[in-house]
Enzyme design. Structure first.
Site, PDB file in Angstrom:
ATOM      1  CE  LYS A  45      -4.453   0.310   2.192  1.00  0.00           C
ATOM      2  NZ  LYS A  45      -5.123   0.277   3.489  1.00  0.00           N
TER       3      LYS A  45
HETATM    4  C1  E4P Z   1      -8.318   0.568   3.716  1.00  0.00           C
HETATM    5  O1  E4P Z   1      -7.598   0.367   2.779  1.00  0.00           O
HETATM    6  C2  E4P Z   1      -8.315   1.857   4.447  1.00  0.00           C
HETATM    7  O2  E4P Z   1      -7.101   2.066   5.084  1.00  0.00           O
HETATM    8  C3  E4P Z   1      -9.459   1.867   5.423  1.00  0.00           C
HETATM    9  O3  E4P Z   1     -10.622   1.411   4.756  1.00  0.00           O
HETATM   10  C4  E4P Z   1      -9.703   3.210   6.072  1.00  0.00           C
HETATM   11  O4  E4P Z   1     -10.903   3.154   6.789  1.00  0.00           O
HETATM   12  P1  E4P Z   1     -11.306   4.272   7.865  1.00  0.00           P
HETATM   13  O5  E4P Z   1     -11.575   5.543   7.148  1.00  0.00           O
HETATM   14  O6  E4P Z   1     -12.552   3.721   8.516  1.00  0.00           O
HETATM   15  O7  E4P Z   1     -10.160   4.392   8.817  1.00  0.00           O
END
Ligand code: E4P
Length: 220
Positions: free
Chosen positions: A84
């Protein structure tokens, strides 16, 4: 549509996986920190649980060369690691290099179609628009996924859209209508997707009627 679990919690992943609908996992530094365990050990354990299904693990560097070095290290932890990378200029430089090396990437923190288009141009395997966080700021988020699906289709980009920051089943259902490839969901949202009171009430009535029939037949 593929479903990824948006968590680093091993028990949640195991429980959701037992329902037969999990196609992968996404983590981020916050989710890892929430578990209070070693990053490498956690990611390796999740990767082993997932077999060949993708598991996103995020870099914490913000400069391209450092991100690339970190990504190469993460990619060696398991064959199913997806790296990521944040949606910043340095990140897109890194994605271009990593994609040429065959290292899969998930561009995270995407909030506009312009950012999503740039992620695809850089060669990202996945692009993660954050719905819940946009809606927290009273901004339409579903429209973003619709735009991205249209743009990727127009130009034949192979980048897959991961609906991220999903807060409720509607985020999954509506974006499935726009053709999002993946939804990454917290355990609670996946659990909510299964339920409807009419299903429970209907099943209760079916079983009551069935049992009544068995009793009547037993009396004959
Ligand atoms: C996933 O890839 C993201 O990091 C995650 O969905 C973020 O979610 P949040 O906005 O609830 O922290």
């Amino acid at each position: 549509m593929k479903f990824f679990m948006d968590t680093a919690n091993i028990e949640e992943i195991k429980r959701a996986d037992s329902w037969g609908v999990v196609d992968g996992v996404t983590t981020n530094p916050t989710l890892i920190a929430r578990e209070g365990r070693d990053f490498e050990a956690t990611v390796k354990e999740i990767c082993a649980l997932m077999g060949n299904r993708p598991v996103s693990a995020e870099v914490v560097s913000t400069e391209a060369d450092a991100m690339i070095a970190e990504a190469r290290k993460l990619a060696k932890w398991a064959d199913n690691v997806v790296v990521k990378i944040p949606m910043i200029k340095e990140g897109m430089k890194a994605v271009k290099v990593l994609s040429a090396e065959g290292i899969r990437t998930n561009v995270t923190l995407v909030f506009t179609a312009a950012q999503g288009l740039l992620a695809a141009k850089a060669g990202a395997t996945y692009c993660s628009p954050f719905l819940g966080r946009l809606e927290d700021m009273a901004t339409d988020a579903m429209g973003l996924v619709k735009q991205l699906a249209q743009i990727y289709s127009n130009y034949g980009y192979k980048t897959q859209i991961i609906v991220a920051s999903a807060r409720r089943p509607e985020h999954v259902v509506q974006t499935a209508c726009w053709g999002a490839h993946v939804a990454t969901v917290p355990f609670k949202v996946l659990d909510q997707m299964f339920g409807h009171p009419l299903t429970d009430r209907g099943l209760e009535a079916f079983l009551a009627d069935w049992n009544k029939l068995q009793e009547e037949l037993g009396k004959q």
